[in-house]
Design an enzyme around this catalytic site. Structure first.
Site, PDB file in Angstrom:
ATOM      1  N   SER A  20      15.509  23.259  46.208  1.00 18.64           N
ATOM      2  CA  SER A  20      15.007  21.956  45.959  1.00 18.64           C
ATOM      3  C   SER A  20      13.570  21.950  46.312  1.00 18.64           C
ATOM      4  O   SER A  20      13.621  22.055  47.461  1.00 18.64           O
ATOM      5  CB  SER A  20      16.400  21.271  46.670  1.00 18.64           C
ATOM      6  N   MET A  22      17.010   9.776  41.765  1.00 17.66           N
ATOM      7  CA  MET A  22      17.550   8.655  42.297  1.00 17.66           C
ATOM      8  C   MET A  22      16.954   7.657  42.492  1.00 17.66           C
ATOM      9  O   MET A  22      16.370   7.278  43.515  1.00 17.66           O
ATOM     10  CB  MET A  22      17.833   9.135  44.055  1.00 17.66           C
ATOM     11  N   HIS A  47      14.461  22.463  41.368  1.00 15.15           N
ATOM     12  CA  HIS A  47      15.094  21.030  41.447  1.00 15.15           C
ATOM     13  C   HIS A  47      14.366  20.491  42.122  1.00 15.15           C
ATOM     14  O   HIS A  47      13.798  20.069  43.474  1.00 15.15           O
ATOM     15  CB  HIS A  47      16.772  21.412  42.058  1.00 15.15           C
ATOM     16  N   HIS A  63      15.838  14.977  39.441  1.00 18.94           N
ATOM     17  CA  HIS A  63      17.261  14.336  39.351  1.00 18.94           C
ATOM     18  C   HIS A  63      17.118  13.306  40.390  1.00 18.94           C
ATOM     19  O   HIS A  63      15.919  13.163  41.457  1.00 18.94           O
ATOM     20  CB  HIS A  63      17.585  15.364  41.413  1.00 18.94           C
ATOM     21  N   ASP A  89      13.776  15.683  43.847  1.00 20.28           N
ATOM     22  CA  ASP A  89      14.099  14.947  44.170  1.00 20.28           C
ATOM     23  C   ASP A  89      13.428  13.807  43.984  1.00 20.28           C
ATOM     24  O   ASP A  89      12.174  13.662  44.790  1.00 20.28           O
ATOM     25  CB  ASP A  89      15.312  15.310  45.443  1.00 20.28           C
ATOM     26  N   MET A  91      13.057   9.831  44.391  1.00 21.50           N
ATOM     27  CA  MET A  91      13.686   8.693  44.736  1.00 21.50           C
ATOM     28  C   MET A  91      13.058   7.801  45.321  1.00 21.50           C
ATOM     29  O   MET A  91      11.823   8.051  45.671  1.00 21.50           O
ATOM     30  CB  MET A  91      14.609   9.203  46.991  1.00 21.50           C
ATOM     31  N   ASP A 124      25.062  19.912  44.437  1.00 16.77           N
ATOM     32  CA  ASP A 124      23.897  19.795  45.520  1.00 16.77           C
ATOM     33  C   ASP A 124      24.025  19.011  46.885  1.00 16.77           C
ATOM     34  O   ASP A 124      24.874  18.316  46.769  1.00 16.77           O
ATOM     35  CB  ASP A 124      23.023  18.752  44.165  1.00 16.77           C
ATOM     36  N   MET A 148      27.452  15.692  43.783  1.00 16.42           N
ATOM     37  CA  MET A 148      26.644  15.505  44.450  1.00 16.42           C
ATOM     38  C   MET A 148      27.846  15.976  45.746  1.00 16.42           C
ATOM     39  O   MET A 148      29.127  15.543  46.186  1.00 16.42           O
ATOM     40  CB  MET A 148      26.039  14.036  45.280  1.00 16.42           C
TER      41      MET A 148
HETATM   42  C1  DX5 Z   1      19.860  15.001  48.393  1.00 16.19           C
HETATM   43  C2  DX5 Z   1      18.899  15.937  47.101  1.00 16.19           C
HETATM   44  C3  DX5 Z   1      19.316  17.282  47.694  1.00 16.19           C
HETATM   45  C4  DX5 Z   1      18.418  18.057  48.872  1.00 16.19           C
HETATM   46  C5  DX5 Z   1      19.298  19.213  48.462  1.00 16.19           C
HETATM   47  O1  DX5 Z   1      19.576  13.631  48.026  1.00 16.19           O
HETATM   48  O2  DX5 Z   1      19.966  16.109  46.310  1.00 16.19           O
HETATM   49  O3  DX5 Z   1      18.699  18.318  46.372  1.00 16.19           O
HETATM   50  O4  DX5 Z   1      17.407  18.202  48.894  1.00 16.19           O
HETATM   51  O5  DX5 Z   1      18.823  19.696  49.775  1.00 16.19           O
HETATM   52  P1  DX5 Z   1      19.369  20.858  50.797  1.00 16.19           P
HETATM   53  O6  DX5 Z   1      20.280  22.216  50.144  1.00 16.19           O
HETATM   54  O7  DX5 Z   1      18.911  21.041  52.373  1.00 16.19           O
HETATM   55  O8  DX5 Z   1      21.146  20.342  51.472  1.00 16.19           O
HETATM   56 ZN    ZN Z   2      18.172  17.049  43.995  1.00 16.01          ZN
END
Ligand code: DX5
Ligand code: ZN
Length: 225
Positions: free
Chosen positions: A19, A79, A44, A77, A46, A48, A185, A147
């Site tokens: 990630s 969000m 990956h 991903h 993220d 947000m 994840d 999740m």
């Molecule tokens: C959290 C993200 C994850 C996060 C994972 O909302 O969707 O992808 O970056 O990080 P770790 O592996 O540190 O929990």
């Molecule tokens: Zn994620």
């Protein structure tokens, strides 16, 4: 450069997706290359929006910069509350785009539009959302993301009770003849990765335990099992 995702061809081999949220943003290009040299299968990303989750990360320009450095597929991903409005800003360079069932959009329409744009599509749900909410969409996706933390931050502890949803995804896939990958994840490391694989997951996202590992290649190999 968009790299086509061989999702359907190698469906059940275990993939490791570091990630990017956990990498050194100031050295993004090198970090992407470091992950690939260490054996990453996907990257990956993220995204947000501060609405669907209580944090703001990065947008299309940052993701495009990561994709420019990558030779492996980009797994986005989203969000965000309105993936239907924004996904086209990611589809040019992404292989897979995952949206949240909790987002305010026409879910089946958005999933179909993501595929029409040439990407594979995924559906995900927050820990508090029952698996039944995504069941109507299982036939329309290439990936189901469970999740294992409350989305919004890296470095949180893994929620073992989410393995029930991984098992449900595996059961539905088998009984329904579906072909989606099962991704987990949040809080994934060697031990929790093993639990997730045993429950039926075949795609592991790892932030802290990949980019934060003293030896990233050894960590990736160990998490893959
Ligand atoms: C959290 C993200 C994850 C996060 C994972 O909302 O969707 O992808 O970056 O990080 P770790 O592996 O540190 O929990
Ligand atoms: Zn994620």
């Amino acid at each position: 450069m968009r790299v086509s995702c061989s999702l359907r061809a190698t469906m059940y081999s275990v993939f490791l997706a570091p990630s990017v949220l956990a990498c050194d943003f100031g050295r993004l290009h090198d970090e992407i290359r470091r992950a690939e040299a260490a054996g990453a299968d996907w990257h990956h990303l993220d995204v947000m929006d501060g609405h669907l989750v209580d944090n703001i990360s990065f947008g299309p320009a940052f993701c495009a910069a990561a994709a420019k450095a990558a030779t492996k597929p980009i797994d986005v991903h989203l969000m965000i509350d309105r993936p239907d409005h924004y996904f086209t800003r990611f589809s040019k360079f992404s292989a897979n785009i995952t949206i949240h069932i909790e987002s305010s959009c026409d879910i089946p329409g958005t999933l179909a539009a993501i595929r029409k744009a040439g990407c594979t599509c995924g559906i995900t749900l927050k820990p508090g959302t029952p698996f039944a909410e995504i069941e109507p969409h299982l036939g329309d996706v290439d990936l189901v993301l469970i999740m294992t933390v409350e989305p919004g931050f890296g470095g949180q502890p893994f929620m073992p009770e989410m393995m029930e949803k991984v098992r449900a995804a595996a059961d539905h896939r088998q009984r329904g003849g579906f072909r989606y990958r099962i991704e987990v994840d949040g809080g994934i490391n060697v031990e929790t990765g093993r639990l997730a694989r045993e429950a039926g997951a075949d795609t592991l996202v790892a932030g802290t335990s990949a980019y934060g590992a003293p030896d990233m290649a050894a960590a990736i190999t160990a998490m893959r099992g």
